[in-house]
Write an enzyme that holds these catalytic residues in place. Structure first.
Site, PDB file in Angstrom:
ATOM      1  CD  GLU A  81      29.874  33.160  26.980  1.00 55.34           C
ATOM      2  OE1 GLU A  81      28.799  32.670  27.348  1.00 55.34           O
ATOM      3  OE2 GLU A  81      30.295  34.252  27.397  1.00 55.34           O
ATOM      4  CG  ASP A  83      36.764  37.580  39.896  1.00 54.02           C
ATOM      5  OD1 ASP A  83      35.822  36.884  40.318  1.00 54.02           O
ATOM      6  OD2 ASP A  83      36.939  37.848  38.690  1.00 54.02           O
ATOM      7  CG  PHE A 105      29.477  41.538  39.008  1.00 50.83           C
ATOM      8  CD1 PHE A 105      28.152  41.618  38.619  1.00 50.83           C
ATOM      9  CD2 PHE A 105      30.445  41.374  38.026  1.00 50.83           C
ATOM     10  CE1 PHE A 105      27.781  41.536  37.287  1.00 50.83           C
ATOM     11  CE2 PHE A 105      30.089  41.291  36.694  1.00 50.83           C
ATOM     12  CZ  PHE A 105      28.764  41.374  36.316  1.00 50.83           C
ATOM     13  CB  ALA A 159      29.056  37.625  38.043  1.00 48.32           C
ATOM     14  CD  GLN A 160      24.561  34.571  41.098  1.00 44.93           C
ATOM     15  OE1 GLN A 160      24.382  34.507  42.317  1.00 44.93           O
ATOM     16  NE2 GLN A 160      23.864  35.399  40.353  1.00 44.93           N
ATOM     17  N   GLY A 208      36.833  49.316  44.268  1.00 47.40           N
ATOM     18  CA  GLY A 208      36.309  48.499  43.178  1.00 47.40           C
ATOM     19  C   GLY A 208      34.800  48.579  43.085  1.00 47.40           C
ATOM     20  CB  VAL A 242      43.461  52.208  45.544  1.00 44.30           C
ATOM     21  CG1 VAL A 242      44.070  51.946  46.909  1.00 44.30           C
ATOM     22  CG2 VAL A 242      42.153  52.968  45.671  1.00 44.30           C
TER      23      VAL A 242
HETATM   24  C1  LIG Z   1      35.261  38.314  29.415  1.00 44.71           C
HETATM   25  C2  LIG Z   1      34.683  37.832  30.722  1.00 44.71           C
HETATM   26  C3  LIG Z   1      33.530  37.057  30.726  1.00 44.71           C
HETATM   27  C4  LIG Z   1      32.982  36.618  31.920  1.00 44.71           C
HETATM   28  N1  LIG Z   1      31.827  35.877  31.884  1.00 44.71           N
HETATM   29  C5  LIG Z   1      31.244  35.512  33.036  1.00 44.71           C
HETATM   30  C6  LIG Z   1      29.998  34.832  33.029  1.00 44.71           C
HETATM   31  O1  LIG Z   1      29.432  34.536  31.970  1.00 44.71           O
HETATM   32  N2  LIG Z   1      29.438  34.504  34.226  1.00 44.71           N
HETATM   33  C7  LIG Z   1      30.034  34.830  35.418  1.00 44.71           C
HETATM   34  O2  LIG Z   1      29.482  34.545  36.474  1.00 44.71           O
HETATM   35  N3  LIG Z   1      31.207  35.457  35.458  1.00 44.71           N
HETATM   36  C8  LIG Z   1      31.833  35.820  34.303  1.00 44.71           C
HETATM   37  N4  LIG Z   1      33.024  36.470  34.335  1.00 44.71           N
HETATM   38  C9  LIG Z   1      33.653  36.716  35.631  1.00 44.71           C
HETATM   39  C10 LIG Z   1      33.021  37.888  36.338  1.00 44.71           C
HETATM   40  O3  LIG Z   1      32.942  38.997  35.468  1.00 44.71           O
HETATM   41  C11 LIG Z   1      33.852  38.201  37.565  1.00 44.71           C
HETATM   42  O4  LIG Z   1      33.806  37.076  38.424  1.00 44.71           O
HETATM   43  C12 LIG Z   1      33.327  39.425  38.285  1.00 44.71           C
HETATM   44  O5  LIG Z   1      33.454  40.576  37.474  1.00 44.71           O
HETATM   45  C13 LIG Z   1      34.090  39.643  39.589  1.00 44.71           C
HETATM   46  O6  LIG Z   1      33.577  40.769  40.225  1.00 44.71           O
HETATM   47  P1  LIG Z   1      34.496  41.633  41.180  1.00 44.71           P
HETATM   48  O7  LIG Z   1      33.601  42.660  41.769  1.00 44.71           O
HETATM   49  O8  LIG Z   1      35.271  40.762  42.084  1.00 44.71           O
HETATM   50  O9  LIG Z   1      35.566  42.322  40.242  1.00 44.71           O
HETATM   51  P2  LIG Z   1      35.386  43.210  38.928  1.00 44.71           P
HETATM   52  O10 LIG Z   1      34.029  43.091  38.374  1.00 44.71           O
HETATM   53  O11 LIG Z   1      36.534  42.849  38.064  1.00 44.71           O
HETATM   54  O12 LIG Z   1      35.582  44.695  39.458  1.00 44.71           O
HETATM   55  C14 LIG Z   1      36.769  45.156  39.990  1.00 44.71           C
HETATM   56  C15 LIG Z   1      36.777  46.672  39.955  1.00 44.71           C
HETATM   57  O13 LIG Z   1      37.908  47.139  40.692  1.00 44.71           O
HETATM   58  C16 LIG Z   1      38.506  48.221  40.019  1.00 44.71           C
HETATM   59  N5  LIG Z   1      39.918  48.258  40.443  1.00 44.71           N
HETATM   60  C17 LIG Z   1      40.811  47.232  40.437  1.00 44.71           C
HETATM   61  N6  LIG Z   1      41.976  47.601  40.983  1.00 44.71           N
HETATM   62  C18 LIG Z   1      41.842  48.902  41.331  1.00 44.71           C
HETATM   63  C19 LIG Z   1      42.710  49.844  41.929  1.00 44.71           C
HETATM   64  N7  LIG Z   1      43.949  49.525  42.317  1.00 44.71           N
HETATM   65  N8  LIG Z   1      42.246  51.104  42.122  1.00 44.71           N
HETATM   66  C20 LIG Z   1      40.987  51.459  41.749  1.00 44.71           C
HETATM   67  N9  LIG Z   1      40.127  50.584  41.189  1.00 44.71           N
HETATM   68  C21 LIG Z   1      40.541  49.327  40.983  1.00 44.71           C
HETATM   69  C22 LIG Z   1      38.312  47.900  38.543  1.00 44.71           C
HETATM   70  O14 LIG Z   1      38.346  49.062  37.759  1.00 44.71           O
HETATM   71  C23 LIG Z   1      36.916  47.239  38.553  1.00 44.71           C
HETATM   72  O15 LIG Z   1      35.894  48.196  38.336  1.00 44.71           O
HETATM   73  C24 LIG Z   1      33.602  36.933  33.146  1.00 44.71           C
HETATM   74  C25 LIG Z   1      34.759  37.691  33.153  1.00 44.71           C
HETATM   75  C26 LIG Z   1      35.311  38.154  31.946  1.00 44.71           C
HETATM   76  C27 LIG Z   1      36.553  38.984  31.953  1.00 44.71           C
END
Ligand SMILES: Cc1cc2nc3c(=O)[nH]c(=O)nc-3n(C[C@H](O)[C@H](O)[C@H](O)COP(=O)(O)OP(=O)(O)OC[C@H]3O[C@@H](n4cnc5c(N)ncnc54)[C@H](O)[C@@H]3O)c2cc1C
Length: 433
Positions: free
Chosen positions: A175, A305, A19, A322-323, A16, A84
């Site tokens: 939003e 997440d 963030f 994201a934070q 992944g 994966v």
């Molecule tokens: C529309 C929207 C608006 C948002 N607005 C806000 C906001 O204003 N403020 C805020 O703080 N948060 C916001 N969020 C939440 C925030 O985006 C998430 O909390 C954050 O992206 C989580 O980060 P992460 O790294 O855990 O996962 P993600 O950013 O979701 O990244 C996960 C990555 O894993 C990859 N992946 C997943 N499964 C597999 C697999 N099996 N094999 C290979 N790759 C894989 C995906 O392609 C992705 O690139 C928002 C979310 C959405 C959907």
């Protein structure tokens, strides 16, 4: 296989490049480790601005950034574009679409996917917004509804095409509804002068008694006031029961004829198979200890997440924002370095810097500790934080210039239909992740 190396250093595989994964990989750049990131996309997505791509306010490229480019020059980093599928914890390997990959330490940073609560009909007919392809599909659907409405003779059919229902009144739904209302109030009459903008209707259906319930009462009240002033109709304290592509039914008996249902009613964790059942908790998240280590495994960690750090004072884990993901990525880099060097690890503690949401032009809300802001100041703060949080200098400049131009012209740049959208053949492809 391209991602195999001869390095003797411990190999940390990060699944992944969101963030959490991004921050972790960056912070490991000076460590004596081999970092291999795997993602099904070759870019990082700035999800908080997906709704602007969906509503034609921003180009997709300005909120996505190629992962290989981010890590140009980081010598201990390599990337594999792959899905994966499975974790084989007994032999420290992963089954992926590009073959078997081994790891010494595995970090799951796979994020979340849209939660349709197991309802296959809703999943089929409603549009989620968790990725760039989904946001592009949504944009195509919105614009094609207006194109079709132009030539529609039947008033009932035309009303369906011009009715938009956002399911979920959390930050994403609020939003998105605000952006649709802006479209109605500023864009529709410019692009489609023969369509009456009063005919475009925007609804929000939210199961909680208020919209933006995750923020302060002040923020929730202001969001309601702003949305209603912009012409959005709010249905609170009710749930969507069904949607067959033309008729949406709510559990209080309300029926809305529409072709456009935008699903923002929550997410559930997503991760490859192979994690023990007992580690999967509410919201399909992986339970970890305070060191982000998945219970029962020595060398598997989860952040962002997908992870639920459950403690006595946080029985539900941290929120999926994201934070949290960024701070966990940063923290795990320190802990992995400590583990490799045989030093003491530290438990993770979240430093909540506040939250904000924008509803429209000059209209946003922000909770920063005990301070609650709204209106222009909150909107300016929101713009500033989002521009500076984007990955890549070029993207920051591009978004800043686009927003500046839009502020003065009341117009957006990205209303190109690039993926002809057919409701009749709504398939897994048209809803691609
Ligand atoms: C529309 C929207 C608006 C948002 N607005 C806000 C906001 O204003 N403020 C805020 O703080 N948060 C916001 N969020 C939440 C925030 O985006 C998430 O909390 C954050 O992206 C989580 O980060 P992460 O790294 O855990 O996962 P993600 O950013 O979701 O990244 C996960 C990555 O894993 C990859 N992946 C997943 N499964 C597999 C697999 N099996 N094999 C290979 N790759 C894989 C995906 O392609 C992705 O690139 C928002 C979310 C959405 C959907």
């Amino acid at each position: 296989m391209a991602v195999q190396t001869n390095s003797k250093k411990p190999r940390i595989v990060i699944v992944g490049g969101g963030f959490a994964g991004l921050e972790l990989a960056k912070k490991l750049r000076r460590e004596p480790v081999e970092v291999l990131m795997l993602d099904r996309h070759n870019y990082h997505t700035f999800q908080p601005l997906l709704y602007q791509v969906a509503t034609g306010a921003l180009e997709a490229e300005t909120i996505a950034f190629p992962l290989r480019r981010i890590f140009q020059g980081q010598k201990n980093f390599s990337f594999g574009l792959t899905n994966v599928d499975k974790i084989n914890a007994d032999k420290n390997t992963l089954d992926t679409s590009i073959g078997e990959i081994s790891y010494d330490y595995l970090v799951l940073a796979t994020g979340a996917e849209t939660n349709f609560f197991g309802n296959a009909q809703l999943e089929h007919f409603c549009m989620g917004m968790k990725s760039v392809p989904e946001a592009m599909n949504l944009r195509s659907m919105i614009l094609q509804s207006f194109e079709c409405a132009l030539s529609e003779k039947d008033p009932g059919e035309k009303e369906e095409l011009m009715t938009f229902v956002v399911v979920g009144g959390g930050p994403t739904g609020t939003e998105l509804a605000g952006a649709l209302a802006e479209f109605k109030n500023h864009i529709l009459k410019k692009d489609y002068p023969t369509l009456d903008n009063c005919e475009m209707r925007v609804f929000v259906v939210e199961s909680k008694p208020i919209v933006l319930g995750v923020m302060s009462d002040h923020a929730a009240a202001k969001a309601k006031e702003y949305l209603e002033k912009m012409g959005v109709v709010l249905y609170n304290g009710v749930r969507v029961k069904s949607f067959d592509g033309e008729l949406l039914e709510i559990n209080d008996g309300t029926k809305i004829r529409t072709r456009n249902v935008l699903w923002a009613a929550g997410v559930v964790g997503q991760f490859p198979e192979g994690i023990k059942e007992e580690n999967v908790v509410k919201g399909h998240r992986i339970q970890t200890d305070e060191f982000n280590r998945v219970k029962g495994y020595n060398n598997i960690f989860a952040i962002g997440d997908v992870a639920a750090v459950i403690t006595a004072d946080k029985p539900e884990g941290y929120p999926g924002v994201a934070q949290v993901a960024i701070q966990q990525g940063r923290h795990l880099a320190k802990n992995l370095s400590a583990i490799i060097k045989g030093k003491q690890t530290e438990p993770f503690k979240y430093d909540d810097k506040g939250s904000m949401a924008t509803i429209g032009r000059n209209k946003a809300v922000a909770d920063i500790g005990k301070v609650h802001l709204h209106g222009f100041i909150a909107w300016l703060l929101w713009c500033f934080v989002h521009v500076f949080s984007l990955v890549g200098f070029q993207n920051r400049i591009s978004v800043f210039i686009t927003w500046l131009g839009r502020y003065f012209s009341y117009n957006g740049p990205a209303r190109i239909i690039v993926r002809p959208f057919s409701r009749a053949s709504m398939t897994e492809d048209t809803k691609a992740r």
